[in-house]
Scaffold this motif. Structure first.
Motif, short mmCIF file in Angstrom:
data_model
loop_
_atom_site.label_atom_id
_atom_site.label_comp_id
_atom_site.label_asym_id
_atom_site.label_seq_id
_atom_site.Cartn_x
_atom_site.Cartn_y
_atom_site.Cartn_z
N ALA A 94 0.81 -1.23 0.00
CA ALA A 94 0.00 0.00 0.00
C ALA A 94 0.83 1.28 0.00
N ARG A 95 2.03 1.23 -0.59
CA ARG A 95 2.85 2.43 -0.72
C ARG A 95 3.18 2.65 -2.19
N ASP A 96 3.48 3.91 -2.53
CA ASP A 96 3.88 4.16 -3.91
C ASP A 96 5.37 3.82 -4.07
N ALA A 97 5.88 4.05 -5.26
CA ALA A 97 7.26 3.66 -5.56
C ALA A 97 8.28 4.37 -4.70
N ASN A 98 7.92 5.52 -4.15
CA ASN A 98 8.85 6.29 -3.31
C ASN A 98 8.61 6.07 -1.82
N GLY A 99 7.75 5.12 -1.48
CA GLY A 99 7.53 4.77 -0.08
C GLY A 99 6.43 5.54 0.61
N TRP A 100 5.67 6.36 -0.12
CA TRP A 100 4.62 7.16 0.50
C TRP A 100 3.29 6.40 0.51
N PHE A 101 2.59 6.51 1.64
CA PHE A 101 1.26 5.93 1.77
C PHE A 101 0.24 7.01 1.49
N HIS A 102 -0.59 6.80 0.47
CA HIS A 102 -1.64 7.77 0.12
C HIS A 102 -2.89 7.43 0.94
N THR A 103 -3.21 8.29 1.90
CA THR A 103 -4.26 7.99 2.87
C THR A 103 -5.67 8.10 2.30
N GLY A 104 -5.83 8.89 1.23
CA GLY A 104 -7.17 9.14 0.71
C GLY A 104 -7.89 10.25 1.45
N ALA A 105 -7.28 10.79 2.51
CA ALA A 105 -7.88 11.86 3.31
C ALA A 105 -7.44 13.22 2.77
N LEU A 106 -8.39 14.14 2.69
CA LEU A 106 -8.08 15.50 2.28
C LEU A 106 -7.76 16.36 3.50
N ALA A 107 -6.74 17.19 3.37
CA ALA A 107 -6.34 18.08 4.47
C ALA A 107 -5.82 19.38 3.90
N ARG A 108 -5.66 20.34 4.78
CA ARG A 108 -5.12 21.65 4.39
C ARG A 108 -4.09 22.05 5.44
N GLN A 109 -3.05 22.73 5.00
CA GLN A 109 -1.98 23.18 5.90
C GLN A 109 -1.94 24.70 5.90
N ASP A 110 -1.84 25.28 7.11
CA ASP A 110 -1.76 26.74 7.17
C ASP A 110 -0.32 27.21 7.18
N GLU A 111 -0.14 28.52 7.33
CA GLU A 111 1.22 29.09 7.24
C GLU A 111 2.12 28.65 8.38
N HIS A 112 1.53 28.12 9.49
CA HIS A 112 2.33 27.63 10.60
C HIS A 112 2.68 26.15 10.46
#
Length: 418
Positions: free
Chosen positions: A393-411
């Motif tokens: 369940a990881r991509d070729a670079n080792g990342w797990f795509h959770t399927g969850a949407l999120a947003r990151q603020d300036e902090h």
């Protein structure tokens, strides 16, 4: 699973797995300190370690071997905590299952797991009897007899299929060699997109990293953790391992499901210092405390495990209990991947462990929504398909795509969107 396999009862100089070794270290250093409190039952580190050794020996004696699956259909009780460590000591795979699963749900899981043994409560025996013997041999089913069940005529068990009889059957207590920290040690259910639970596979290594993060947050011998999340969920397992590894004490409330009164009673009676709840649990604690006030001044930390802790709920909890709840969230596949954010109500990912990407897999800009992708040292091995088959369940670079949407603020603080 051959009961006639050569004995390995001779001591070995190879170190035990780290989680088990930590238990034995604590048992040697603080033998009379409490590790689990359940109602009027207090289990010391010495007794806990002794029960773990006996149970792992009994499992070995009936043919359970490294890699075999052992179902723990027990919820929150001292037997469940003991069984988790006994299975790890042996090198088998612990599979804690929701105590509310119905027979037809269990049958589907049992077909996939092909378990070597089953532990449940005696009150569940009637339902488990519906499961065919070729899926789970009757001689591999063992039941915990509690006070309530022992008073019911329809919950009678044969003397040789009780937890108590099975753990007492250990003859020479065995010493087991160190188990591979990268071998699968735990399977936990999580919701599947097609309605069938996914089985999330974790090795001891990912659990060890999660424990280390708990230690960094202040877990230690002075900690009395009230465990509200079931031991068939990831937070419960991580907190069990963190408690045992650090010499802390874990308190189990006297209820099967969340009950505000039982939780507050446990905090008052046992002077609990730390608790983890959902936003629903936090609201119930407030409501119950206002009906009848308990002494809760021992509480130093309350973690809310979802992102639904509103500003109002946050303020009401602090007004009621004198401490601000700390918002944390995670997932079964990647426990403890967040650290505190810039406020008590926000979190951020551990540095370098998370990305937010668009539909093309490119990183999104600040304040833009994106899919949360993780590559953290607590990440799971993958989804268990069948014995020996795990979907990484990881991509070729080792990342797990959770399927969850999120947003990151300036902090750098994260907000879940779905």
């Amino acid at each position: 699973m051959n009961a006639n396999s050569p004995s390995i009862s001779q001591p070995t100089t190879t170190a035990l797995p780290d989680l088990v070794a930590s238990l034995l270290t604590q048992a040697d250093a603080h033998p009379n300190a409490p590790v689990v409190i359940e109602g009027d039952i207090t289990i010391t580190y010495r007794r806990y370690a002794d029960q773990v050794r006996k149970l792992s020996t009994s499992l070995f004696d009936i043919g359970v071997r490294p890699g075999d699956r052992v179902i723990l259909h027990l919820g929150n009780c001292n037997e469940s905590a003991i069984a988790c460590y006994a299975v790890m000591m042996l090198g088998a795979i612990a599979v804690p299952l929701n105590v509310h699963y119905k027979p037809h749900e269990l049958i589907g899981l049992i077909r996939r797991l092909q378990p070597a043994a089953y532990f449940g409560h005696l009150a569940q025996r009637k339902s488990i009897d519906e499961i065919a013997a070729h899926l789970l041999p009757s001689e591999r089913r063992f039941y915990v007899v509690d006070k309530l069940a022992s008073q019911r005529s329809d919950c009678l068990a044969h003397a040789n299929d009780t937890w108590q009889a099975f753990i007492a059957s250990a003859r020479e207590v065995r010493q087991f060699p160190r188990q591979d920290p990268d071998a699968t040690a735990l399977l936990l259910c999580t919701s599947g997109s097609n309605g069938e639970p996914k089985l999330v596979a974790h090795a001891q290594r990912s659990l060890l990293h999660a424990v280390r993060y708990m230690q960094d947050s202040g877990f230690g011998p002075s900690t009395r953790l009230l465990l509200p999340t079931p031991l068939f969920n990831m937070p419960g397992i991580v907190q069990l391992c963190a408690s045992v590894s650090t010499g802390a004490c874990m308190v189990l409330p006297s209820c099967t499901d969340f009950d505000g009164a039982a939780f507050l009673d446990a905090i008052e009676q046992h002077r609990c210092t730390d608790i983890t709840v959902t936003s629903f649990g936090a609201a119930e604690m407030i409501r119950t405390q206002l009906i009848r006030r308990r002494i809760t001044d021992s509480l130093r930390t309350c973690v809310v495990t979802d992102d639904a802790c509103s500003v109002e709920l946050h303020q009401r909890f602090e007004q009621t209990f004198g401490i601000p709840p700390l918002c944390r969230f995670g997932m079964t596949e990647a426990p403890s991947f967040v650290v505190p954010g810039h406020t008590n109500r926000t979190v951020r990912a551990r540095p370098g462990t998370a990305r937010l990407v668009d539909g093309n897999g490119d990183d999104v800009t600040i304040a833009m929504p994106g899919e949360l992708c993780l590559n953290v040292d607590t990440l799971f091995q993958g989804y268990w398909i069948s014995p020996g088959v795990i979907d990484a369940a990881r991509d070729a670079n080792g990342w797990f795509h959770t399927g969850a949407l999120a947003r990151q603020d300036e902090h750098g603080d994260l907000t879940y969107l779905s």
